[in-house]
Design a protein around this motif. Sequence first.
Motif, short mmCIF file in Angstrom:
data_model
loop_
_atom_site.label_atom_id
_atom_site.label_comp_id
_atom_site.label_asym_id
_atom_site.label_seq_id
_atom_site.Cartn_x
_atom_site.Cartn_y
_atom_site.Cartn_z
N VAL A 38 -1.51 39.17 -27.83
CA VAL A 38 -1.24 37.75 -28.03
C VAL A 38 -0.04 37.66 -28.97
O VAL A 38 -0.07 38.18 -30.09
N MET A 39 1.02 37.01 -28.50
CA MET A 39 2.25 36.90 -29.28
C MET A 39 2.61 35.44 -29.50
O MET A 39 2.37 34.59 -28.65
N GLY A 40 3.20 35.18 -30.64
CA GLY A 40 3.68 33.83 -30.92
C GLY A 40 4.84 33.89 -31.90
O GLY A 40 5.01 34.89 -32.61
N LYS A 58 -3.05 24.57 -34.43
CA LYS A 58 -4.09 25.25 -33.67
C LYS A 58 -3.87 25.00 -32.19
O LYS A 58 -3.47 23.91 -31.80
N MET A 59 -4.11 26.01 -31.38
CA MET A 59 -4.06 25.83 -29.93
C MET A 59 -5.05 26.75 -29.26
O MET A 59 -5.44 27.78 -29.83
N THR A 60 -5.45 26.38 -28.06
CA THR A 60 -6.39 27.19 -27.29
C THR A 60 -5.65 27.87 -26.16
O THR A 60 -4.84 27.25 -25.46
N ILE A 61 -5.93 29.16 -25.99
CA ILE A 61 -5.32 29.93 -24.91
C ILE A 61 -6.42 30.54 -24.06
O ILE A 61 -7.57 30.66 -24.50
N ASN A 62 -6.09 30.90 -22.83
CA ASN A 62 -7.06 31.52 -21.93
C ASN A 62 -6.60 32.94 -21.64
O ASN A 62 -5.52 33.15 -21.07
N LEU A 63 -7.39 33.91 -22.04
CA LEU A 63 -7.04 35.31 -21.85
C LEU A 63 -7.71 35.87 -20.60
O LEU A 63 -8.76 35.41 -20.20
N PRO A 64 -7.05 36.86 -19.96
CA PRO A 64 -5.93 37.64 -20.50
C PRO A 64 -4.54 37.07 -20.25
O PRO A 64 -3.56 37.63 -20.73
N ASP A 65 -4.41 35.96 -19.50
CA ASP A 65 -3.08 35.42 -19.20
C ASP A 65 -2.84 34.14 -20.00
O ASP A 65 -3.70 33.27 -20.07
N PHE A 66 -1.65 34.04 -20.58
CA PHE A 66 -1.30 32.84 -21.34
C PHE A 66 0.21 32.80 -21.50
O PHE A 66 0.88 33.83 -21.46
N PRO A 67 0.79 31.61 -21.70
CA PRO A 67 2.24 31.52 -21.93
C PRO A 67 2.60 31.96 -23.34
O PRO A 67 1.73 32.09 -24.21
N ALA A 68 3.89 32.17 -23.61
CA ALA A 68 4.35 32.50 -24.95
C ALA A 68 4.04 31.33 -25.89
O ALA A 68 4.20 30.17 -25.53
#
Length: 217
Positions: free
Chosen positions: A117-119, A201-211
Amino acid sequence: MRALFGIGILIIILMLTGCNALAQPTPTPTATPFAPFEVKTAVDWVNVRANPGYLFAVQASVRKGTVFTVLGKSPGGEWIRVENDKGISGWIFAQLLESPVDLRAVPVIQPENVVTVMGRVADRTGKPISGIQFMITQGEAPNQQRTDAMTDPEGVFYAFMPPTVRGDWVVEYTAISCTSNLMDEKCNCIGGTCGSPEPSKMTINLPDFPALVFEWK
């Protein structure tokens, strides 16, 4: 007359010699190969993990003063790849090591079999903001899964997670380190105001997510 002629020949020879010297290519400096070196654990019961992150299995827990050889660091530099003559190898959180060498100079090793996970955090001018801590969580206590990551000098954080992770995870800002470029030498916010990232704060869906992109305001 002969003396003047001789001086003229000498000047020509010197000029030609100088031209030839200038024409020689400048040697290209060669990179100094990395030489592994030893470090020691700074506290008791330091965990050596299978990969760089708190969600990976603990290979061993070692006492203060345990010696390891440094092999490399993770992207972002928060985790150090080590091994020792006792057969223990894995990754240790960099702040738990005492090192005679600046660990920022250690070459990067890309960890295998991980979800990353990168940001990036930057202000409105594009200036990167370092030393910003995020937590990445799933679920609620007491069964919550959590790992943490901090932005590097480029304003980028890297959170490494097992390849089996799935579903919704929350990425949330938690703190500013004293090492941040927002802080002075006394660990006070420069200008008196630290600011905060947007969104926090944000929610992501793994394993795929945008930068992930955060603007510091």
